[in-house]
Enzyme design. Structure first.
Site, short mmCIF file in Angstrom:
data_model
loop_
_atom_site.label_atom_id
_atom_site.label_comp_id
_atom_site.label_asym_id
_atom_site.label_seq_id
_atom_site.Cartn_x
_atom_site.Cartn_y
_atom_site.Cartn_z
N GLU A 63 -5.97 6.65 -1.66
CA GLU A 63 -5.96 5.53 -0.70
C GLU A 63 -6.68 4.32 -1.33
OE1 GLU A 63 -4.34 5.41 2.04
OE2 GLU A 63 -3.77 7.72 1.93
N HIS B 156 1.53 4.26 -3.06
CA HIS B 156 1.49 5.65 -2.91
C HIS B 156 2.57 6.47 -3.70
CE1 HIS B 156 -1.87 6.48 -0.26
NE2 HIS B 156 -1.41 5.53 0.62
N ASP C 118 -4.48 0.93 -1.93
CA ASP C 118 -5.05 -0.22 -1.43
C ASP C 118 -5.12 -1.27 -2.44
OD1 ASP C 118 -5.51 0.31 1.35
OD2 ASP C 118 -7.67 0.73 1.18
N HIS D 168 0.90 -1.25 -0.05
CA HIS D 168 -0.09 0.12 -0.16
C HIS D 168 1.11 1.17 0.00
CE1 HIS D 168 -3.51 2.63 1.74
NE2 HIS D 168 -2.28 3.28 1.85
N GLU D 169 1.93 1.27 0.80
CA GLU D 169 2.54 2.70 1.01
C GLU D 169 3.45 2.58 -0.30
OE1 GLU D 169 1.91 4.51 3.12
OE2 GLU D 169 0.77 3.34 4.62
#
Length: 667
Positions: free
Chosen positions: A575, A519, A579, A515-516
């Site tokens: 987000e 980003h 995800d 997830h990070e």
């Protein structure tokens, strides 16, 4: 950019995992899965039985998942600090010794109650004694350094187009209510919440020895000023587009924003000389500044300052101030009670010394074996991502190469930083026996922190600094450093454990890791290069195609009914992209392990989003949070993965089924 639920300075734009509060770990452990629901509602299948028996603590608005883990850590650390504060504080090295002094001072409610409003009154008198703009301009720099509120603010952070150097930013003030949208279109939330806030503020003024009539008049005047600000500031949805924050101006031009504030003199007083440039985060607000702040609104502004000063101080004064001051936030979030005294003291001390308590926690509770294993998992996730980029079919060659360069430059921090932030060494606590009180100590700490921030203007950026304590159950991506950070506290079950299967760990911390990483390539992160600079490295064609994919993600979530409202797909798109990429890449990494079990993977993914919350808190997050509701994060994203359908034999007609052409696949 973060993994937890929630929501200006740029520090608020690090992309964390979620933004939820602490919960109570003393919950029923009914983890049995209702397999009859797996094809229709994964979240309820995994969490429904737990949710039926779980209780939200009276001083919380939610429980489960992240919140329970945070609460366990709080209990451990409170127990440790209680043992340690009984010893000679000066026997510990700074800043740990200063943190213990602050913890003890904050717990002395007998002293706080005896002091009442007295520590605050000199600050209120200073505001009252300002009679015109000439008075205010004469002391404006000292006013800012002391910490008084103004209808604008300065902060120093990395220049978004040259993140090696710190630059000066200007931002707008916060509104009384959580978001501009509360003030628009006869929003019923305004009529529900503003009367509660009005009563809260009037009661605080009375506690500060204003008469009831005076208090009511001051609050109405302050509300008038707040209402004048509201139309000109960004909504949460607008703020979610980071690139729109970057609006550099010559300071000489910016100074013309106000005919009443001497902004050049203020800058000279704060920085020793007038900066050549300032980056304006909300240009529309500053274009309207003269309309908002003028001779006609001067008294309203003064009353707005009075109200803001009192409200921000309530946590440092008597118990009556603290209880009254929390009334509005409790109404907003659905909490039944204020945080208990002792816990509030703990939060105050450890919130101030975040790096200090994080260093203590990580060194005591986080082992080298776990650190090595987690770093191995992150490297696996990066390898999966790199392979996907190399084999991407919709990116052009030039964009694909630059994306791989960004991934190769991605920084990684696991556990805790190498050293405690030097700022915390500057915090010195004056104990009660030397004439200190909590309010004055916290005011002085705020002044030290502000001075430290302003001193960074024009200086090199410390790219090793963590923006989160190691004792926080969270993770984040910093787009301005191209850096992912996994604090020690999140590296525990159900996210991660040496006792869990690899598939469970990939469904938990593995998905968080990816997830990070995602980003870096979401609709915001994709605008920044490998050094964290705002720099478009995409071809026009590739970016247009990416935008179409992002629009599909917006459509997938937009309008889903939840908590009496609907999900805002534009607000949550970054987000949701993270995800989707995180879950997909973690799924692939899990399959690369010899013991992979996709049933375990998907079940643990749903489990980490376990959350039971008050209706008020759900509605608050729906309005301001850049994350989709936890239940939807668990359910919607798995529908995009083909492996989910084969693992649970989901077919057309099942509640979890989504047509192949509607499944969103970006990374």
């Amino acid at each position: 950019m973060n993994i937890r639920q929630g929501g200006i300075s740029l520090k608020k734009l690090i992309v964390k995992a979620t933004e939820a509060e602490d919960g109570d770990a003393n919950q029923p452990t009914n983890d049995s899965i209702d397999k009859s629901l797996l094809k229709d509602d994964l979240y309820q299948a995994v969490n429904g039985r737990w949710e039926k028996t779980a209780k939200i603590p009276a001083d919380h608005s939610s429980t489960g998942g992240f919140m329970d883990l945070n609460d366990n850590i709080d209990k451990e650390l409170m127990h440790d600090l209680d043992d340690l504060k009984a010893k000679n504080k000066d026997s510990f090295e700074a800043p740990f010794s200063e943190m213990l002094k602050l913890y003890e001072l904050a717990q002395n409610f007998k002293k706080r109650d005896a002091d009442g409003a007295d520590p605050l009154k000199p600050y209120l008198e200073k505001i009252e004694n300002i009679s015109n703009f000439a008075d205010l301009n004469g002391q404006l720099a000292d006013w800012v350094k002391t910490g008084f509120p103004l209808p604008f603010g300065f902060f120093v952070e990395p220049d978004m187009k040259n993140t090696q150097v710190n630059a000066l930013f200007a931002n707008s003030p916060s509104l009384f209510l959580p978001d501009r949208t509360y003030y628009e279109n006869n929003n019923p939330a305004y009529n529900q919440l503003m009367p509660v806030l009005t009563k809260t503020l009037s009661q605080l003024l009375v506690l500060a020895d204003y008469s009831s009539n005076e208090a009511d008049e001051i609050v109405e005047s302050a509300k008038k000023f707040d209402a004048a600000i509201a139309p000109h500031v960004k909504s949460a949805e607008e703020s979610a587009d980071y690139s729109k924050m970057y609006n550099p101006q010559k300071f000489s031009e910016f100074a013309k924003s106000s005919s009443h504030f001497d902004l050049t003199k203020l800058a000279d007083g704060l920085f020793g000389k007038t900066p050549e440039q300032i980056i304006v985060t909300e240009p529309k607000y500053f274009e309207a500044l003269d309309e908002i702040v003028n001779e006609d609104s001067f008294q309203d502004m003064k009353n707005w300052m009075l109200v803001g000063t009192i409200y921000s101080a309530t946590g440092y004064l008597s118990e009556e101030f603290r209880q009254t001051g929390s009334t509005f936030s409790r109404a907003l979030s659905g909490k039944k009670e204020a945080t208990p005294q002792k816990k509030s003291a703990f939060y105050l001390a450890t919130g101030t010394f975040g790096q200090t308590i994080g260093d203590y926690y990580a060194k005591k509770y986080f082992g080298p074996k776990a650190k090595a294993d987690v770093e191995h998992m992150v490297r696996n996730m990066i390898s999966v991502y790199k392979n996907r980029l190399q084999n991407n079919t919709w990116l052009g060659e030039d964009t694909r190469k630059k994306a791989i360069v960004k991934l190769d430059k991605l920084g990684l921090h696991v556990g805790y930083p190498d050293h405690i932030d030097q700022l915390e060494y500057k915090y010195k606590i004056t104990p009660e026996n030397e004439g200190g009180n909590l309010f004055n100590n916290m005011t002085r700490i705020g002044q030290v922190a502000l001075a430290d921030n302003y001193a960074k203007l024009g200086q090199p950026v410390d790219r090793t600094k963590w923006e989160m304590s190691a004792s926080t159950v969270n993770a984040y991506y910093d787009p301005f450093k191209n850096l992912i950070v996994f604090p020690a506290a999140i590296l525990q079950a159900p996210f991660y454990s040496l006792d869990q299967t690899s598939s469970q760990n990939y469904g938990g911390i593995g998905a968080v890791m990816a997830h990070e990483i995602s980003h870096a390539f979401d609709n915001n992160g994709s605008l920044f290069d490998e050094m964290g600079n705002l720099n478009n490295w995409w071809t026009k064609e590739d970016h247009e195609y990416f935008t179409k994919l992002a629009d599909k993600m917006i459509k997938e979530f937009d309008g889903i009914p939840f908590a009496g409202g609907k999900v805002n797909g534009k607000l949550t798109v970054s987000e949701n992209i993270a995800d989707a990429g995180g879950l997909s890449c973690a799924n692939e990494a899990a399959k690369n392990e010899q013991d992979y079990n996709l049933y375990d993977f998907f079940i643990n993914w749903a489990k980490v989003w376990r959350m039971k919350a008050t209706t008020q808190y759900k509605q608050l997050l729906l309005n301001i949070d850049v994350h989709a509701p936890a239940e939807l994060r668990a359910n919607v994203q798995v529908k995009n993965l083909d492996d989910f359908y084969s693992t649970f034999e989901v077919k057309s007609g099942d509640g979890m089924y989504l047509k192949p052409e509607d499944r969103v696949k970006i990374w």
